[in-house]
Scaffold this motif. Structure first.
Motif, PDB file in Angstrom:
ATOM      1  N   MET A   1      -7.926  40.860  77.951  1.00 35.17           N
ATOM      2  CA  MET A   1      -9.151  40.068  78.057  1.00 35.17           C
ATOM      3  C   MET A   1     -10.355  40.981  77.813  1.00 35.17           C
ATOM      4  SD  MET A   1     -10.483  37.781  81.286  1.00 35.17           S
ATOM      5  CE  MET A   1      -8.922  36.907  81.359  1.00 35.17           C
ATOM      6  N   ALA A   2     -11.320  40.526  77.053  1.00 31.75           N
ATOM      7  CA  ALA A   2     -12.483  41.336  76.710  1.00 31.75           C
ATOM      8  C   ALA A   2     -13.392  41.522  77.911  1.00 31.75           C
ATOM      9  CB  ALA A   2     -13.254  40.674  75.567  1.00 31.75           C
ATOM     10  N   TYR A   3     -14.159  42.614  77.887  1.00 33.35           N
ATOM     11  CA  TYR A   3     -15.144  42.846  78.927  1.00 33.35           C
ATOM     12  C   TYR A   3     -16.225  41.766  78.836  1.00 33.35           C
ATOM     13  CZ  TYR A   3     -13.200  47.559  79.540  1.00 33.35           C
ATOM     14  OH  TYR A   3     -12.389  48.633  79.793  1.00 33.35           O
ATOM     15  N   GLN A   4     -16.931  41.530  79.952  1.00 32.41           N
ATOM     16  CA  GLN A   4     -17.957  40.499  79.986  1.00 32.41           C
ATOM     17  C   GLN A   4     -19.258  41.058  80.553  1.00 32.41           C
ATOM     18  OE1 GLN A   4     -16.388  37.242  82.290  1.00 32.41           O
ATOM     19  NE2 GLN A   4     -14.763  36.784  80.835  1.00 32.41           N
ATOM     20  N   GLU A   5     -20.372  40.659  79.934  1.00 35.04           N
ATOM     21  CA  GLU A   5     -21.682  41.015  80.464  1.00 35.04           C
ATOM     22  C   GLU A   5     -22.051  40.017  81.563  1.00 35.04           C
ATOM     23  OE1 GLU A   5     -24.859  41.567  77.728  1.00 35.04           O
ATOM     24  OE2 GLU A   5     -23.606  42.594  76.246  1.00 35.04           O
ATOM     25  N   VAL A   6     -22.549  40.528  82.690  1.00 38.52           N
ATOM     26  CA  VAL A   6     -22.885  39.664  83.822  1.00 38.52           C
ATOM     27  C   VAL A   6     -24.226  40.097  84.398  1.00 38.52           C
ATOM     28  CG1 VAL A   6     -22.195  38.882  86.128  1.00 38.52           C
ATOM     29  CG2 VAL A   6     -20.452  39.295  84.376  1.00 38.52           C
ATOM     30  N   ASN A   7     -25.119  39.138  84.604  1.00 34.85           N
ATOM     31  CA  ASN A   7     -26.375  39.418  85.292  1.00 34.85           C
ATOM     32  C   ASN A   7     -26.081  39.722  86.751  1.00 34.85           C
ATOM     33  OD1 ASN A   7     -28.052  38.977  83.058  1.00 34.85           O
ATOM     34  ND2 ASN A   7     -28.047  36.772  83.403  1.00 34.85           N
ATOM     35  N   ILE A   8     -26.874  40.577  87.359  1.00 37.29           N
ATOM     36  CA  ILE A   8     -26.627  40.969  88.740  1.00 37.29           C
ATOM     37  C   ILE A   8     -26.651  39.754  89.669  1.00 37.29           C
ATOM     38  CG2 ILE A   8     -29.057  41.444  89.256  1.00 37.29           C
ATOM     39  CD1 ILE A   8     -26.002  43.484  90.457  1.00 37.29           C
ATOM     40  N   SER A   9     -27.432  38.751  89.310  1.00 38.45           N
ATOM     41  CA  SER A   9     -27.507  37.539  90.138  1.00 38.45           C
ATOM     42  C   SER A   9     -26.220  36.726  90.086  1.00 38.45           C
ATOM     43  CB  SER A   9     -28.687  36.669  89.690  1.00 38.45           C
ATOM     44  OG  SER A   9     -28.551  36.308  88.322  1.00 38.45           O
ATOM     45  N   ASP A  10     -25.411  36.944  89.030  1.00 38.00           N
ATOM     46  CA  ASP A  10     -24.153  36.203  88.879  1.00 38.00           C
ATOM     47  C   ASP A  10     -22.926  37.036  89.253  1.00 38.00           C
ATOM     48  OD1 ASP A  10     -25.541  33.981  87.863  1.00 38.00           O
ATOM     49  OD2 ASP A  10     -25.520  34.822  85.835  1.00 38.00           O
ATOM     50  N   LEU A  11     -23.143  38.301  89.611  1.00 38.62           N
ATOM     51  CA  LEU A  11     -22.025  39.178  89.948  1.00 38.62           C
ATOM     52  C   LEU A  11     -21.364  38.733  91.250  1.00 38.62           C
ATOM     53  CD1 LEU A  11     -20.546  41.741  89.020  1.00 38.62           C
ATOM     54  CD2 LEU A  11     -22.124  43.066  90.447  1.00 38.62           C
ATOM     55  N   GLN A  12     -20.037  38.688  91.253  1.00 40.08           N
ATOM     56  CA  GLN A  12     -19.291  38.216  92.408  1.00 40.08           C
ATOM     57  C   GLN A  12     -18.542  39.360  93.091  1.00 40.08           C
ATOM     58  OE1 GLN A  12     -19.396  34.997  93.578  1.00 40.08           O
ATOM     59  NE2 GLN A  12     -20.951  34.731  91.963  1.00 40.08           N
ATOM     60  N   PRO A  13     -18.374  39.306  94.412  1.00 37.05           N
ATOM     61  CA  PRO A  13     -17.572  40.311  95.119  1.00 37.05           C
ATOM     62  C   PRO A  13     -16.159  40.369  94.538  1.00 37.05           C
ATOM     63  CG  PRO A  13     -18.819  38.985  96.676  1.00 37.05           C
ATOM     64  CD  PRO A  13     -18.977  38.321  95.341  1.00 37.05           C
ATOM     65  N   GLY A  14     -15.616  41.584  94.453  1.00 39.00           N
ATOM     66  CA  GLY A  14     -14.290  41.757  93.894  1.00 39.00           C
ATOM     67  C   GLY A  14     -14.308  42.077  92.411  1.00 39.00           C
ATOM     68  N   SER A  15     -15.491  42.050  91.784  1.00 39.68           N
ATOM     69  CA  SER A  15     -15.593  42.357  90.353  1.00 39.68           C
ATOM     70  C   SER A  15     -15.432  43.857  90.113  1.00 39.68           C
ATOM     71  CB  SER A  15     -16.944  41.903  89.790  1.00 39.68           C
ATOM     72  OG  SER A  15     -17.101  40.510  89.902  1.00 39.68           O
ATOM     73  N   TYR A  16     -14.828  44.194  88.973  1.00 40.16           N
ATOM     74  CA  TYR A  16     -14.686  45.592  88.584  1.00 40.16           C
ATOM     75  C   TYR A  16     -15.743  45.892  87.531  1.00 40.16           C
ATOM     76  CZ  TYR A  16     -12.574  50.031  87.203  1.00 40.16           C
ATOM     77  OH  TYR A  16     -12.345  51.360  86.959  1.00 40.16           O
ATOM     78  N   VAL A  17     -16.715  46.716  87.882  1.00 38.89           N
ATOM     79  CA  VAL A  17     -17.823  47.048  86.996  1.00 38.89           C
ATOM     80  C   VAL A  17     -17.444  48.235  86.124  1.00 38.89           C
ATOM     81  CG1 VAL A  17     -20.219  47.815  86.862  1.00 38.89           C
ATOM     82  CG2 VAL A  17     -19.531  46.155  88.602  1.00 38.89           C
ATOM     83  N   VAL A  18     -17.469  48.015  84.814  1.00 37.06           N
ATOM     84  CA  VAL A  18     -17.154  49.074  83.860  1.00 37.06           C
ATOM     85  C   VAL A  18     -18.345  49.994  83.670  1.00 37.06           C
ATOM     86  CG1 VAL A  18     -16.512  49.556  81.465  1.00 37.06           C
ATOM     87  CG2 VAL A  18     -15.474  47.630  82.671  1.00 37.06           C
ATOM     88  N   GLN A  19     -19.535  49.402  83.539  1.00 33.65           N
ATOM     89  CA  GLN A  19     -20.742  50.193  83.380  1.00 33.65           C
ATOM     90  C   GLN A  19     -21.969  49.336  83.657  1.00 33.65           C
ATOM     91  OE1 GLN A  19     -20.622  50.233  78.639  1.00 33.65           O
ATOM     92  NE2 GLN A  19     -22.566  50.945  79.376  1.00 33.65           N
TER      93      GLN A  19
END
Length: 375
Positions: A1-19
């Motif tokens: 599955m491709a990486y996804q861009e996420v706004n900080i306001s939409d970031l959910q607990p448990g997410s793995y942040v690549v950068q």
């Protein structure tokens, strides 16, 4: 599955942040990691983080009841060096993915299409992660890799060198990612015409910048570094600007670009040691002397992937640098140049013995041998 861009306001607990893709200020954050709580996300928000890149496949579906409320931390806080053999398959996969994506980027420019920066961010993150685990492995793999496309090989090699260089300087993770991106894209305009491959580098800069103008979400500093990477500190390069106007990232890119061109595996002009000496002669008038010294310390006098002749006449592949004793890396012997026959392969740490020393770098092709057979 491709990486996804996420706004900080939409970031959910448990997410793995690549950068971290966008942030205000100059905050050093870890290149990759989980955010386990909303408190951790809020801390990131307060530190100016705006947009992140996540890996959906690594998401934690069920967070622990009382997880620690802490932000992504600097990588060096808890990232031990991975063993060479353990990192090899992961680095190999990362390099192959980078090659695939870079081909797509070059093909897109040739077809006058937009560049997919999401893919660029993905491979940049992968290179940074591999370097953080054990930079010697990726440096070694990249040096022995051979591509028929010289532009492809040059851009990837520059990106690998830049990843190691930027991390060695302990730059913020978002800066590391941008520098890797700049290294991947600095010659992208050369894909438009093969004529550019025979011209001086600065002549292709306008074409590269024009191609990048069609790309959304490209940091302005990336274009700036690319536009200045042929500038000289004494003002004799292109553009003709004073040293104080040349960005640090541009100076780093100039060093990486020049070193790779001198040592390219497709048609090496000089060995690593001779190349370093030649570049040092270009300081301080053209290249930044302090940064060049740091770059040489970073990749080593004999970079991983180099083939050297020992004092006994044995040939060996350099595997790992020795930061404290750069003339005595860890090597793998495999052939005797005097007796002209193979010998049982053996790993040798030159810093732990007194019998062998490096005599010189060699081009293995002159012996009719392929370095890939001795990994």
């Amino acid at each position: 599955m491709a990486y996804q861009e996420v706004n900080i306001s939409d970031l959910q607990p448990g997410s793995y942040v690549v950068q971290v893709l966008q942030q205000s200020g100059d905050i050093v954050v870890k290149h990759a990691g989980w955010v386990r709580t909303r408190q951790a996300i809020e801390i990131l928000r307060k530190k100016g983080v705006k947009v992140v890149l996540i890996d959906p496949e690594k998401a934690i579906t069920t967070a622990p009841a009382t997880p620690p409320a802490e932000p992504i931390a600097p990588a060096e806080d808890f990232a031990p060096r991975v063993l060479f053999a353990d990192e090899w398959p992961r680095a190999e996969k990362t390099l192959l993915q980078t090659q695939r994506v870079q081909r797509q980027m070059l093909d897109a420019v040739r077809s006058d299409n937009h560049i997919d920066l999401t893919l660029v961010h993905e491979v940049s993150a992968g290179l940074a992660e591999s370097i953080s685990r054990n930079q010697d492995v990726l440096l070694c793999l990249n040096r022995i890799a051979e591509q028929s496309d010289s532009l492809l090989q040059h851009s990837i090699s520059c990106a690998v060198y830049m990843a190691a260089f930027a991390r060695y300087l302990n730059l913020p993770s978002h800066k590391v990612q941008s520098l890797i991106t700049a290294a991947l894209l600095h010659d992208i305009g050369k894909a438009i015409s093969p004529d550019y491959l025979q011209m001086a580098d600065h002549l292709a800069i306008p074409a590269s910048l024009n191609a990048l103008q069609k790309t959304a979400k490209l940091a302005g500093e990336v274009s700036l570094w690319i536009s200045q990477h042929c500038a000289h500190l004494d003002g004799s390069g292109v553009p003709k600007i004073a040293a104080r106007q040349i960005e640090k990232g541009s100076r780093m890119l100039a060093i990486v670009n020049a070193y790779e061109k001198l040592t390219a595996s497709l048609a090496p002009k000089l060995g690593p040691l001779a190349a370093s000496r030649q570049l040092l002669e270009r300081t301080p008038h053209q290249l930044d002397a302090e940064l060049l010294q740091l770059f040489i310390k970073c990749i080593g006098i004999y970079p991983p992937g180099s083939v050297v002749k020992l004092s006994s006449g044995k040939l060996a592949l350099v595997l790992e640098n020795n930061a404290k004793k750069p003339l005595l890396p860890k090597v793998k012997v495999f052939y005797h140049s005097v007796h002209q026959h193979h010998i049982p392969p053996k790993i040798l740490d030159l810093s732990r013995q007194q019998e062998e020393q490096i005599d010189s770098c060699v081009d293995l092709k002159k012996f009719g041998l392929d370095v890939k057979n001795y990994i």
